[in-house]
Design an enzyme around this catalytic site. Sequence first.
Site, mmCIF file in Angstrom:
data_model
loop_
_atom_site.group_PDB
_atom_site.id
_atom_site.type_symbol
_atom_site.label_atom_id
_atom_site.label_comp_id
_atom_site.label_asym_id
_atom_site.label_seq_id
_atom_site.Cartn_x
_atom_site.Cartn_y
_atom_site.Cartn_z
ATOM 1 C CB SER A 79 -0.894 0.016 1.242
ATOM 2 O OG SER A 79 -0.157 0.421 2.397
ATOM 3 C CG ASP A 80 1.640 5.772 -1.337
ATOM 4 O OD1 ASP A 80 2.461 5.970 -0.422
ATOM 5 O OD2 ASP A 80 1.660 6.406 -2.399
ATOM 6 C CD1 TRP A 81 1.145 7.671 5.603
ATOM 7 C CD2 TRP A 81 3.331 7.196 5.557
ATOM 8 N NE1 TRP A 81 1.651 7.978 6.829
ATOM 9 C CE2 TRP A 81 2.997 7.702 6.835
ATOM 10 C CE3 TRP A 81 4.660 6.849 5.294
ATOM 11 C CZ2 TRP A 81 3.948 7.850 7.847
ATOM 12 C CZ3 TRP A 81 5.593 7.001 6.298
ATOM 13 C CH2 TRP A 81 5.240 7.494 7.554
ATOM 14 C CG ASN A 82 -3.274 5.645 6.974
ATOM 15 O OD1 ASN A 82 -3.577 4.563 7.474
ATOM 16 N ND2 ASN A 82 -3.980 6.743 7.203
#
Length: 751
Positions: A278-281
């Site tokens: 995933s990208d950040w969060n």
Amino acid sequence: MFWRKLVTKKSLLVKPEIEQKIDALLSQMTIGEKVGQMNQYSGVYDATGPMADAYDPEEKFRKIAAGKIGSMLNVIGTKDTREAQRVAVEESRLAIPLIFGYDVIHGYKTMLPIPIADASSWDMDIISKGSRVAATESAAAGIHWTFAPMMDVTRDARWGRIMEGSGEDPFLASKIAVARIKALQGDDLSGIDTIAATAKHFTGYGFVIAGLDYNTVEINRNTLYNMVLPPFKASVDAGVATVMNSFNDIDGVPVTGNKALQRDVLKHDWSFDGFIISDWNTVGEMVVHGYAEDLKDAAKKAAIAGTDMDMQSRGYEIYLEELVKSGKVDEKLIDESVRRILRVKFLLGVFDDPYRYCDPEREKKVMLSDEHRAIARESAKHSIVLLKNEDNILPLSKKLKSIAVIGGLGDDKDTPLGSWRGKAIKDSAVSLLEGIQNAVDESTSVKFAKGYTLASGDREFIKELNFDDVNDTSGFEEAINLAKTSETVIMAVGEECFQSGESRSQTNIGLKGTQLELLKEIKKVNDNVVIVLMNGRPIAEAWMYENMPAIIEAWHLGSEAGHGITDVIFGDYNPSGKLPMSIPRNIGQVPVYYNHNRTGRPVEFPSDPEVVFWTHYSDSERTPQYPFGYGLSYSTFEYSDFSISSSKMKIDDQLEVQVKVTNTSSIAGEEVVQMYINDKHSSTIRPVKELKGFEKIALKAGESKTVTFMITEETLSFYGSDLEFKAEPGEFEIMIGGNSVDLLIEEFELI
């Protein structure tokens, strides 16, 4: 399913001996340990998104020892990575090594040109050399993995992340993505100077509405399949180790939870064998989207959809084991994700030697080495695009009596490092002023005047920067007087480095503050003005382009920026760059791009001047200021003898296309020969032209070369409304030239 007609190459990541080791390890793992491999935590060193919790090193170490963390990002340097790795392999039950990721976007310590600049070289060898520098320095600092390259095709110069990509064309973006991935990963991921690459952001992120970062995306299937997905497919075929999903939604489903895109397209149809992070969060942000009820629901949806590793949301850490035990997430899906993660770890060689990337002596030796700086300089000069050169004002003589360098960016040693600068040393770039001083004859007087103030604040803490227009004109008088008394003015204008990049979307993409006002005053007192643009996105400023005699698009060129620019200004290097993105005349045109679809009223100028019902603006030209593929040289090139081997082509055959290119000047130079196609009649509307081939050639003064391109079924294929990738019989135009507008045209028929 997408892409069923394309043949996916044999996997470059799956090796039988490694799969056996993974089987043995998986059989020993508890559900908690499996889930642990799917968690990535950030260190405090360089947070690249909102922190979900305070950084407590001791807490992180306890979780590593308990097998609850599989990867860390923003933990860098041999000392810190070694200590975290020691805990993983010496204190955890199964001794599974960590992998350390970092955003190495255009260099680690030695800064190469920002990616949009690098793309302007259209030179895969130059791009590869720069990526090798980035990989070598990163690996020496304990990094296993970079979250690059970004291959989001975009058409909107308002979007700040345009500086991270390769522009508006999927064919060029695909070629560059593959070159970067192969250079980063090398032939063997376990090599001490290679790192795993990431294809990001999957997918559609470059089409955020209004160029507003993290915004929703409205994109039709035609554009998604034919414009956005091709660079990702090329990356998978090239063996990219990881893919990062994007912040946005597609058809109302956040990509992090989009099974159709991640599990069906990427993993099934394309046979991708690495893992998706995933990208950040982005797992947690599905709650904010309104797609997930809470973080637990988000973790469930992300895991089912195929997101293998969770960056920073803690959704997997807190809830995934429970979701598996309750039967809401099949353990087979967890096993598959963990297999993919372990596969990359084995390929990186960290099971054989967990500390192979932790040699402090190598770390000291390779950073900012003379060899790396030389490559940075080479990359910088190849990335420059000469936009205008009236009366051959360039190149300048090194023996001019006096040169005025004007503009705050002219002596700036930090801005050329660009945004997303890894661990670059602040104020370490060669400035334009330094480059000029180092290049000219001892008898030449070089003087500097700041003239304008572009931004204020502390660049190390972005929140303290003030990007509001600075209306201070107190430096004008000094700058104007210097211009009056100087033989030539070199004026630096553009953007401060943190005016572009992630979360740096802008509604005004012209010159900020008093730059244009000062430029007009300088032009009144000196006609010999060379504009050096330093920017992270195309700048829309019609007056400058139309009134200044010489303009160099220099972007943010990295550690050796000043030397690279002056190599071009003084003729030590003949510029050869071409624009990877159209430059708009004004913000109202955005998005403006060359490969637009045909419309029902495309007539440029109706025969009856009273007729207004055709596609145009009533207050501006419709065409861009400078088109995709455009770029001048100190040489001049003539295209002739354009021929196609046959006027008809069978579906399973191929055509040979040739053109002669002649250097008609007295100066040796390089030219990027570009080939475009136009499918004149098809089952869905096709673009007016599409780049399908290019070759960069070097020609001596007066020399001619014949350039050959091959047209195959794949060259002519596209995704239609039936989602089949195929070529359709009919008439085609083949166009060849030095940019996307000035083209020779021939026709043939596919039968």
